[in-house]
Design a protein around this motif. Structure first.
Motif, PDB file in Angstrom:
ATOM      1  N   TYR A  98      -5.239  -1.648  -8.709  1.00  0.00           N
ATOM      2  CA  TYR A  98      -6.311  -2.389  -8.041  1.00  0.00           C
ATOM      3  C   TYR A  98      -7.432  -1.448  -7.634  1.00  0.00           C
ATOM      4  O   TYR A  98      -7.196  -0.293  -7.289  1.00  0.00           O
ATOM      5  N   GLY A  99      -8.636  -1.994  -7.652  1.00  0.00           N
ATOM      6  CA  GLY A  99      -9.788  -1.282  -7.133  1.00  0.00           C
ATOM      7  C   GLY A  99     -10.333  -2.028  -5.930  1.00  0.00           C
ATOM      8  O   GLY A  99     -10.273  -3.263  -5.879  1.00  0.00           O
ATOM      9  N   LEU A 100     -10.843  -1.285  -4.957  1.00  0.00           N
ATOM     10  CA  LEU A 100     -11.533  -1.876  -3.819  1.00  0.00           C
ATOM     11  C   LEU A 100     -13.020  -1.734  -4.105  1.00  0.00           C
ATOM     12  O   LEU A 100     -13.522  -0.621  -4.321  1.00  0.00           O
ATOM     13  N   TYR A 101     -13.716  -2.873  -4.127  1.00  0.00           N
ATOM     14  CA  TYR A 101     -15.140  -2.880  -4.447  1.00  0.00           C
ATOM     15  C   TYR A 101     -15.943  -3.432  -3.276  1.00  0.00           C
ATOM     16  O   TYR A 101     -15.509  -4.356  -2.584  1.00  0.00           O
ATOM     17  N   GLU A 102     -17.117  -2.846  -3.090  1.00  0.00           N
ATOM     18  CA  GLU A 102     -18.075  -3.331  -2.109  1.00  0.00           C
ATOM     19  C   GLU A 102     -19.446  -3.193  -2.736  1.00  0.00           C
ATOM     20  O   GLU A 102     -19.782  -2.135  -3.286  1.00  0.00           O
ATOM     21  N   ALA A 103     -20.233  -4.255  -2.648  1.00  0.00           N
ATOM     22  CA  ALA A 103     -21.555  -4.282  -3.280  1.00  0.00           C
ATOM     23  C   ALA A 103     -21.457  -3.884  -4.757  1.00  0.00           C
ATOM     24  O   ALA A 103     -22.317  -3.195  -5.291  1.00  0.00           O
ATOM     25  N   GLY A 104     -20.358  -4.307  -5.396  1.00  0.00           N
ATOM     26  CA  GLY A 104     -20.167  -4.055  -6.813  1.00  0.00           C
ATOM     27  C   GLY A 104     -19.741  -2.652  -7.179  1.00  0.00           C
ATOM     28  O   GLY A 104     -19.536  -2.351  -8.352  1.00  0.00           O
ATOM     29  N   ALA A 105     -19.584  -1.768  -6.194  1.00  0.00           N
ATOM     30  CA  ALA A 105     -19.232  -0.369  -6.478  1.00  0.00           C
ATOM     31  C   ALA A 105     -17.810  -0.064  -6.006  1.00  0.00           C
ATOM     32  O   ALA A 105     -17.384  -0.527  -4.947  1.00  0.00           O
ATOM     33  N   LEU A 106     -17.122   0.729  -6.790  1.00  0.00           N
ATOM     34  CA  LEU A 106     -15.770   1.144  -6.448  1.00  0.00           C
ATOM     35  C   LEU A 106     -15.791   1.996  -5.174  1.00  0.00           C
ATOM     36  O   LEU A 106     -16.589   2.918  -5.049  1.00  0.00           O
ATOM     37  N   GLN A 107     -14.877   1.665  -4.243  1.00  0.00           N
ATOM     38  CA  GLN A 107     -14.752   2.424  -2.997  1.00  0.00           C
ATOM     39  C   GLN A 107     -13.404   3.138  -2.910  1.00  0.00           C
ATOM     40  O   GLN A 107     -13.268   4.138  -2.216  1.00  0.00           O
ATOM     41  N   GLY A 108     -12.406   2.597  -3.605  1.00  0.00           N
ATOM     42  CA  GLY A 108     -11.070   3.176  -3.589  1.00  0.00           C
ATOM     43  C   GLY A 108     -10.196   2.489  -4.610  1.00  0.00           C
ATOM     44  O   GLY A 108     -10.617   1.525  -5.254  1.00  0.00           O
ATOM     45  N   TYR A 109      -8.971   2.992  -4.747  1.00  0.00           N
ATOM     46  CA  TYR A 109      -8.046   2.407  -5.721  1.00  0.00           C
ATOM     47  C   TYR A 109      -6.619   2.564  -5.218  1.00  0.00           C
ATOM     48  O   TYR A 109      -6.308   3.446  -4.415  1.00  0.00           O
ATOM     49  N   ALA A 110      -5.758   1.676  -5.692  1.00  0.00           N
ATOM     50  CA  ALA A 110      -4.336   1.702  -5.353  1.00  0.00           C
ATOM     51  C   ALA A 110      -3.556   1.189  -6.557  1.00  0.00           C
ATOM     52  O   ALA A 110      -3.899   0.150  -7.117  1.00  0.00           O
ATOM     53  N   PHE A 111      -2.528   1.933  -6.958  1.00  0.00           N
ATOM     54  CA  PHE A 111      -1.703   1.564  -8.096  1.00  0.00           C
ATOM     55  C   PHE A 111      -0.279   1.359  -7.578  1.00  0.00           C
ATOM     56  O   PHE A 111       0.233   2.199  -6.837  1.00  0.00           O
ATOM     57  N   PHE A 112       0.367   0.279  -8.008  1.00  0.00           N
ATOM     58  CA  PHE A 112       1.684  -0.103  -7.517  1.00  0.00           C
ATOM     59  C   PHE A 112       2.691  -0.290  -8.638  1.00  0.00           C
ATOM     60  O   PHE A 112       2.368  -0.868  -9.667  1.00  0.00           O
ATOM     61  N   VAL A 113       3.921   0.154  -8.373  1.00  0.00           N
ATOM     62  CA  VAL A 113       5.064  -0.202  -9.206  1.00  0.00           C
ATOM     63  C   VAL A 113       5.595  -1.481  -8.583  1.00  0.00           C
ATOM     64  O   VAL A 113       5.816  -1.539  -7.367  1.00  0.00           O
ATOM     65  N   THR A 114       5.773  -2.510  -9.399  1.00  0.00           N
ATOM     66  CA  THR A 114       6.219  -3.797  -8.874  1.00  0.00           C
ATOM     67  C   THR A 114       7.529  -4.208  -9.542  1.00  0.00           C
ATOM     68  O   THR A 114       7.895  -3.701 -10.587  1.00  0.00           O
ATOM     69  N   GLY A 115       8.189  -5.132  -8.934  1.00  0.00           N
ATOM     70  CA  GLY A 115       9.430  -5.658  -9.484  1.00  0.00           C
ATOM     71  C   GLY A 115      10.294  -6.171  -8.357  1.00  0.00           C
ATOM     72  O   GLY A 115      10.479  -5.501  -7.345  1.00  0.00           O
ATOM     73  N   GLY A 116      10.758  -7.368  -8.516  1.00  0.00           N
ATOM     74  CA  GLY A 116      11.600  -7.932  -7.469  1.00  0.00           C
ATOM     75  C   GLY A 116      10.824  -8.230  -6.211  1.00  0.00           C
ATOM     76  O   GLY A 116       9.656  -8.601  -6.254  1.00  0.00           O
ATOM     77  N   GLU A 117      11.494  -8.034  -5.077  1.00  0.00           N
ATOM     78  CA  GLU A 117      10.915  -8.416  -3.791  1.00  0.00           C
ATOM     79  C   GLU A 117      10.019  -7.371  -3.155  1.00  0.00           C
ATOM     80  O   GLU A 117       9.373  -7.644  -2.159  1.00  0.00           O
ATOM     81  N   PHE A 118      10.014  -6.158  -3.688  1.00  0.00           N
ATOM     82  CA  PHE A 118       9.272  -5.072  -3.065  1.00  0.00           C
ATOM     83  C   PHE A 118       8.355  -4.410  -4.079  1.00  0.00           C
ATOM     84  O   PHE A 118       8.495  -4.611  -5.280  1.00  0.00           O
ATOM     85  N   CYS A 119       7.437  -3.628  -3.588  1.00  0.00           N
ATOM     86  CA  CYS A 119       6.608  -2.817  -4.480  1.00  0.00           C
ATOM     87  C   CYS A 119       6.461  -1.422  -3.870  1.00  0.00           C
ATOM     88  O   CYS A 119       6.705  -1.221  -2.685  1.00  0.00           O
TER      89      CYS A 119
END
Length: 173
Positions: free
Chosen positions: A48-69
């Protein structure tokens, strides 16, 4: 114009990886780009990217599966740090994953820092997470030679360390 939390695709992942992640994380801690792309395509990795005014402000990448990430990578762009983006981003992530049992955060252990400056950075990171609702666990994995403390952001409920360890082991596999 895109604002808020947005799922990243193909070229967006590549640009963030090459221009930001390589600067924000030690090379030894970075998965190869092709692995990230394949895991995303296979449906158990969510960038995921965090955007404000169309510009990237930060990012977060997750391993997902099941009930938790598991938060794999998380950074606010260097020039945006200290501007409240980290707190806003965490709140968005928490809302986004509200149906999950919770989110795991691996935080480098302060007692394994190579110097006082690095130890201070690690301690401030833990304090930031604590201040923003994360709970400490007794889980202390070593991943690719790096020692971590696992912190946990409950979404639907709080869990025991024993249960959390089992869930984390599942995500690692």
């Amino acid at each position: 114009m895109r604002d808020g939390l947005h799922f990243l695709f193909g070229r967006e992942i590549e640009v963030i990886y090459k221009h930001y992640m390589k600067a924000d994380f030690p090379e030894a801690e970075l998965k190869p780009l092709t692995k990230i792309q394949n895991m995303t395509k296979d449906g158990y990795y969510e960038p995921y990217g965090l955007y404000e005014a169309g510009a990237l402000q930060g990012y977060a990448f997750f391993v997902t599966g099941g009930e938790f990430c598991l938060l794999d990578y998380y950074a606010v762009l260097e020039e945006k740090r200290g501007g409240g983006y980290g707190i806003r981003f965490l709140k968005m992530i928490h809302r986004h994953y509200k149906e999950k049992g919770g989110i795991f955060f691996e935080v480098e252990r302060p007692d394994e820092a190579v110097n006082a400056e690095e130890r201070g950075i690690r301690e401030r990171r833990i304090a930031f997470y604590r201040k923003n609702g994360l709970k400490e666990t007794e889980i202390r994995p070593r991943v690719f030679g790096v020692g971590y403390r696992v912190m946990y952001l409950p979404c639907r409920r709080d869990e025991s360390d024993e249960m959390l360890k089992a869930e984390l082991d599942t995500l690692y596999r």
